[in-house]
Scaffold this active site. Structure first.
Site, PDB file in Angstrom:
ATOM      1  N   PHE A 153       0.842  -1.211   0.000  1.00 12.13           N
ATOM      2  CA  PHE A 153       0.000   0.000   0.000  1.00 12.13           C
ATOM      3  C   PHE A 153       0.875   1.258   0.000  1.00 12.13           C
ATOM      4  CE2 PHE A 153      -3.648   2.676   1.537  1.00 12.13           C
ATOM      5  CZ  PHE A 153      -4.447   2.404   0.444  1.00 12.13           C
ATOM      6  N   ARG A 155       2.959   4.186  -2.702  1.00 13.76           N
ATOM      7  CA  ARG A 155       2.482   5.241  -3.617  1.00 13.76           C
ATOM      8  C   ARG A 155       1.680   4.684  -4.793  1.00 13.76           C
ATOM      9  NH1 ARG A 155       7.781   7.692  -2.606  1.00 13.76           N
ATOM     10  NH2 ARG A 155       8.542   5.982  -3.865  1.00 13.76           N
ATOM     11  N   ILE A 156       2.228   3.669  -5.471  1.00 14.82           N
ATOM     12  CA  ILE A 156       1.562   3.193  -6.697  1.00 14.82           C
ATOM     13  C   ILE A 156       0.282   2.440  -6.344  1.00 14.82           C
ATOM     14  CG2 ILE A 156       1.813   1.742  -8.774  1.00 14.82           C
ATOM     15  CD1 ILE A 156       4.839   2.490  -8.715  1.00 14.82           C
ATOM     16  N   ARG A 176       3.010  -4.469   2.702  1.00 16.91           N
ATOM     17  CA  ARG A 176       4.037  -5.321   2.128  1.00 16.91           C
ATOM     18  C   ARG A 176       4.536  -6.361   3.141  1.00 16.91           C
ATOM     19  NH1 ARG A 176       9.091  -1.270   1.391  1.00 16.91           N
ATOM     20  NH2 ARG A 176       7.600  -0.309   0.000  1.00 16.91           N
ATOM     21  N   THR A 241       2.432  -5.057 -12.026  1.00 22.17           N
ATOM     22  CA  THR A 241       3.158  -3.921 -12.621  1.00 22.17           C
ATOM     23  C   THR A 241       4.413  -3.633 -11.807  1.00 22.17           C
ATOM     24  OG1 THR A 241       1.794  -2.427 -11.285  1.00 22.17           O
ATOM     25  CG2 THR A 241       1.134  -2.742 -13.587  1.00 22.17           C
ATOM     26  N   ARG A 243       7.433  -6.129 -10.153  1.00 17.90           N
ATOM     27  CA  ARG A 243       8.623  -6.819 -10.652  1.00 17.90           C
ATOM     28  C   ARG A 243       8.255  -8.262 -10.931  1.00 17.90           C
ATOM     29  NH1 ARG A 243      10.295  -2.550 -11.622  1.00 17.90           N
ATOM     30  NH2 ARG A 243      12.120  -1.496 -10.788  1.00 17.90           N
ATOM     31  N   GLU A 272      12.995 -10.940 -17.786  1.00 16.52           N
ATOM     32  CA  GLU A 272      12.815 -10.070 -18.959  1.00 16.52           C
ATOM     33  C   GLU A 272      14.081 -10.039 -19.819  1.00 16.52           C
ATOM     34  OE1 GLU A 272      11.492  -6.214 -17.575  1.00 16.52           O
ATOM     35  OE2 GLU A 272       9.878  -7.150 -16.445  1.00 16.52           O
ATOM     36  N   HIS A 290       6.920  -3.981 -20.102  1.00 19.51           N
ATOM     37  CA  HIS A 290       7.432  -3.139 -19.004  1.00 19.51           C
ATOM     38  C   HIS A 290       7.324  -1.647 -19.356  1.00 19.51           C
ATOM     39  CE1 HIS A 290      10.394  -3.139 -15.376  1.00 19.51           C
ATOM     40  NE2 HIS A 290       9.667  -2.039 -15.388  1.00 19.51           N
ATOM     41  N   ILE A 291       6.064  -1.203 -19.529  1.00 21.30           N
ATOM     42  CA  ILE A 291       5.843   0.193 -19.949  1.00 21.30           C
ATOM     43  C   ILE A 291       5.122   1.007 -18.880  1.00 21.30           C
ATOM     44  CG2 ILE A 291       5.906  -0.192 -22.455  1.00 21.30           C
ATOM     45  CD1 ILE A 291       2.787  -0.248 -22.372  1.00 21.30           C
ATOM     46  N   GLY A 292       5.201   0.557 -17.619  1.00 16.32           N
ATOM     47  CA  GLY A 292       4.504   1.280 -16.546  1.00 16.32           C
ATOM     48  C   GLY A 292       4.801   2.768 -16.536  1.00 16.32           C
TER      49      GLY A 292
HETATM   50  C1  8YV Z   1      11.421   1.815 -15.640  1.00 17.55           C
HETATM   51  C2  8YV Z   1      10.557   0.842 -13.397  1.00 17.55           C
HETATM   52  O1  8YV Z   1      10.844   1.791 -16.885  1.00 17.55           O
HETATM   53  O2  8YV Z   1      11.087   2.823 -12.246  1.00 17.55           O
HETATM   54  C3  8YV Z   1      11.002   1.595 -12.198  1.00 17.55           C
HETATM   55  O3  8YV Z   1      11.294   0.963 -11.162  1.00 17.55           O
HETATM   56  O4  8YV Z   1      10.360  -0.308 -13.341  1.00 17.55           O
HETATM   57  C4  8YV Z   1      10.307   1.541 -14.677  1.00 17.55           C
HETATM   58  O5  8YV Z   1       9.792   2.809 -14.444  1.00 17.55           O
HETATM   59  C5  8YV Z   1      12.574   0.949 -15.668  1.00 17.55           C
HETATM   60  O6  8YV Z   1      13.014   0.621 -14.420  1.00 17.55           O
HETATM   61  C6  8YV Z   1      13.689   1.612 -16.436  1.00 17.55           C
HETATM   62  O7  8YV Z   1      14.977   1.259 -15.966  1.00 17.55           O
END
Ligand code: 8YV
Length: 329
Positions: A153, A155-156, A176, A241, A243, A272, A290-292
């Site tokens: 819980f 920020r994201i 967590r 989103t 790891r 990845e 991995h486009i968060g």
């Molecule tokens: C990045 C991310 O795209 O910030 C993070 O922890 O996973 C992503 O925002 C990635 O880590 C780029 O290195």
């Protein structure tokens, strides 16, 4: 002599400009392998290295490194052995805050995309399979009224909760692991009364959508394994989103294949860019590369913060976003 920066992969502006204004910048022509990065860090030619998530900065590398700091172009820093960095007096910086909303948007996109089968539906249209409206074409599930369970819980997770409440979802969370510590109403802030804290077991068992928002570390590696998947609802959808290694991806493929859970929306993978065998063939998945944080303004902000961190560390100052401020003591 001016500051000397080693940049493993060029970052967007204004990052490169900020670095160039502060000293000499060496950008590697291609992402370095571990040995190359270790040699460069040990060479004494650089004050700060600006890294990406795929750059492994472990204890042995840090023990030989002749650098003042590591500036990670990411909020997450599981690629860096922070304890070893601290022990060697090497500062680590990251980019918190700026990618919170963008990543929460992707979590919602995965929730909606899996629930409403957007990838399957898009493919159907493109492949000429849409022959007109039908009463039972591409039926999915609702999100409103259904339970979103947040693992973590921070920020994201909170930004995801805010969005999910707007979609009429019931939101529960477990802090967590390993902590089952009660989160006070004060800490909950705007969410007090709106979201409910549950234990990890209840989170797993009651969620229609289980979304992962914990950092990767030894406590969270394979947090979602075959056992956890087996305890989820058969209609549940897993969203990640955070790891990849937090989920046992081979176990997930098996669970999706055999109907133990209904679907998965993944922006991150265990190894990845490789996918676990069979994952790409499963229709009940939405898979993103991995486009968060991948919006133009967010990547520019990440570049700015990581450059500011690097410049400060090269000057021997505490960076604006230190992971281990104690390294400077
Ligand atoms: C990045 C991310 O795209 O910030 C993070 O922890 O996973 C992503 O925002 C990635 O880590 C780029 O290195």
């Amino acid at each position: 002599m001016g500051a000397r920066f080693l940049v493993t992969t060029a970052i967007p502006q204004p990052g490169m400009q900020l670095l160039e204004a502060a000293g000499d910048v060496t950008v590697l022509p291609e992402p370095p392998d571990y040995q190359t990065l270790a040699e460069l860090c040990a060479s004494g030619d650089f004050d700060v290295v600006l890294t990406q998530l795929r750059d492994v900065v472990d204890g042995p590398l840090l023990a030989r490194a002749q650098i003042r700091g590591v500036s990670n172009y990411a909020v997450g820093y599981n690629n860096i052995d922070v304890e070893a960095a601290t022990a060697h007096g090497i500062l680590v910086g990251n980019t918190p805050g700026v990618l919170t909303d963008a990543t929460a948007d992707i979590a919602l996109l995965l929730i909606l995309g899996t629930a409403r089968r957007v990838v399957e539906a898009d493919r159907l249209v493109r492949e000429g399979g849409f022959h007109g409206w039908e009463p039972e074409l591409m039926l999915g599930s609702d999100v409103s009224g259904r339970v979103l369970g947040l693992a973590g819980f921070g920020r994201i997770a909170r930004a995801t909760a805010r969005r999910a409440l707007g979609f009429g979802m019931e939101v529960v969370f477990a802090p967590r692991p390993p902590g089952d510590r009660p989160v006070s109403d004060e800490e909950l802030g705007e969410f007090a009364g709106g979201v409910r804290q549950v234990g990890w077991d209840e989170l797993v068992e009651c969620s229609d959508f289980l979304s992962i928002h914990v950092p990767l570390n030894e406590q969270t590696r394979h947090l979602v394994d075959a056992d956890v998947l087996a305890r989820m609802k058969p209609g549940a959808i897993l969203v990640n989103t955070a790891r990849g290694p937090i989920v046992d991806e081979a176990a997930l493929v098996e669970a999706l294949r055999t109907g133990v859970i209904a679907g998965a929306g993944l922006d991150v993978f265990e190894d990845e860019p490789r996918l676990a065998p069979g994952l790409a063939e499963l229709p009940n998945t939405v898979l993103l590369p991995h486009i968060g944080s991948a919006t133009v303004p967010v990547r520019a902000e990440m570049a700015r913060l990581s450059a500011l961190n690097a410049v400060a560390m090269a000057e021997g100052s505490l960076p604006p976003h230190p992971v281990n401020p104690e390294a400077r003591a």
